[in-house]
Design a protein around this motif. Structure first.
Motif, PDB file in Angstrom:
ATOM      1  N   CYS A  48       0.792   0.171  -6.411  1.00 44.99           N
ATOM      2  CA  CYS A  48       2.027  -0.043  -5.750  1.00 44.99           C
ATOM      3  C   CYS A  48       1.731  -0.989  -4.581  1.00 44.99           C
ATOM      4  CB  CYS A  48       2.142   1.361  -5.095  1.00 44.99           C
ATOM      5  SG  CYS A  48       0.917   1.836  -3.948  1.00 44.99           S
ATOM      6  N   LYS A  49       2.620  -1.380  -3.898  1.00 44.69           N
ATOM      7  CA  LYS A  49       2.519  -2.437  -2.939  1.00 44.69           C
ATOM      8  C   LYS A  49       1.796  -1.913  -1.403  1.00 44.69           C
ATOM      9  CE  LYS A  49       4.676  -5.817  -5.136  1.00 44.69           C
ATOM     10  NZ  LYS A  49       3.922  -6.859  -5.643  1.00 44.69           N
ATOM     11  N   ARG A  50       1.889  -0.495  -1.309  1.00 44.56           N
ATOM     12  CA  ARG A  50       1.378   0.065  -0.082  1.00 44.56           C
ATOM     13  C   ARG A  50      -0.094  -0.389   0.230  1.00 44.56           C
ATOM     14  NH1 ARG A  50       2.478   6.169  -1.266  1.00 44.56           N
ATOM     15  NH2 ARG A  50       1.391   6.392   0.565  1.00 44.56           N
ATOM     16  N   GLY A 100       0.263  -5.499 -10.603  1.00 42.77           N
ATOM     17  CA  GLY A 100       1.680  -5.295  -9.905  1.00 42.77           C
ATOM     18  C   GLY A 100       2.253  -6.409  -9.203  1.00 42.77           C
ATOM     19  N   PHE A 108      -5.370   3.500  -1.185  1.00 43.07           N
ATOM     20  CA  PHE A 108      -4.690   2.607  -2.287  1.00 43.07           C
ATOM     21  C   PHE A 108      -5.610   1.495  -2.101  1.00 43.07           C
ATOM     22  CE2 PHE A 108      -0.911   5.472  -1.511  1.00 43.07           C
ATOM     23  CZ  PHE A 108      -1.600   6.261  -2.152  1.00 43.07           C
ATOM     24  N   ARG A 153      -7.814  -0.792  -4.994  1.00 48.06           N
ATOM     25  CA  ARG A 153      -7.248  -2.044  -5.751  1.00 48.06           C
ATOM     26  C   ARG A 153      -8.155  -3.148  -5.218  1.00 48.06           C
ATOM     27  NH1 ARG A 153      -2.738  -2.608  -2.352  1.00 48.06           N
ATOM     28  NH2 ARG A 153      -1.854  -0.794  -3.211  1.00 48.06           N
ATOM     29  N   GLN A 195       0.823  -9.312  -7.650  1.00 49.69           N
ATOM     30  CA  GLN A 195       0.324  -9.885  -6.455  1.00 49.69           C
ATOM     31  C   GLN A 195       0.113 -11.240  -6.556  1.00 49.69           C
ATOM     32  OE1 GLN A 195      -3.329  -7.657  -5.363  1.00 49.69           O
ATOM     33  NE2 GLN A 195      -2.332  -5.993  -4.995  1.00 49.69           N
ATOM     34  N   ASN A 221       0.148   4.357 -10.866  1.00 53.53           N
ATOM     35  CA  ASN A 221       1.156   3.912 -10.046  1.00 53.53           C
ATOM     36  C   ASN A 221       0.797   3.735  -8.778  1.00 53.53           C
ATOM     37  OD1 ASN A 221       3.042   3.774 -12.503  1.00 53.53           O
ATOM     38  ND2 ASN A 221       3.605   5.691 -11.954  1.00 53.53           N
ATOM     39  N   GLU A 222       0.182   4.511  -8.295  1.00 51.75           N
ATOM     40  CA  GLU A 222      -0.624   4.471  -7.009  1.00 51.75           C
ATOM     41  C   GLU A 222      -1.420   3.366  -6.692  1.00 51.75           C
ATOM     42  OE1 GLU A 222      -0.664   8.956  -5.551  1.00 51.75           O
ATOM     43  OE2 GLU A 222      -2.254   8.444  -6.623  1.00 51.75           O
TER      44      GLU A 222
END
Length: 139
Positions: free
Chosen positions: A68-70, A102, A75, A79, A104, A64-65
């Motif tokens: 994520c969009k962060r 996610g 992260f 990614r 993108q 999930n991390e």
């Protein structure tokens, strides 16, 4: 893991024989039958899933991390490495990688792939990619 299609087909036929050997409508889900039907092998994952798992394991973050969009550095680099490996090992298209990471945009994925390609000569990134690639081979 079931290695070949022949083993998968054999396992599937074995399940069908176990279930169809009983009278229709009277399938008894008791423990001995379930132990015979359920294989001792782990489920089969796609190469993209194995890449995500290996990256998460290497950087000690959850899936999930990773998805994520962060934009936190913790992260972001994993990614981008996952993006690079999906493209280089799978030859997956940029839009498909974006969907798997996610949702993108494909231009974001292209930028991530390009950035990791540019810093591939640094020892930290090169070592991380090498270790993750070896981990993927073991899964």
């Amino acid at each position: 893991m079931l290695d070949t299609h022949r083993e998968q087909a054999f396992h599937y036929r074995r399940i069908r024989r176990k279930l169809w050997g009983q009278k229709p409508g009277k399938i008894l889900w008791n423990k001995p039958i379930l132990e015979e039907i359920i294989p001792e092998y782990p489920p089969i994952f796609s190469k993209s899933e194995r890449i995500l798992y290996a990256v998460c394991r290497h950087f000690d973050i959850s899936k999930n991390e990773l998805l994520c969009k962060r934009r936190a550095f913790r992260f972001l680099i994993p990614r981008q490495i996952a993006t690079y490996l999906m493209r280089e090992l799978n030859r997956t298209s940029f839009p498909e990688i974006g969907r798997k990471l996610g949702g993108q945009d494909h231009t974001t994925v292209m930028n991530s792939w390009r950035r990791i390609g540019d810093v591939l000569h640094t020892p930290e990134i090169a070592t991380a990619i090498q270790i993750i690639t070896l981990t993927i081979g073991e899964l």
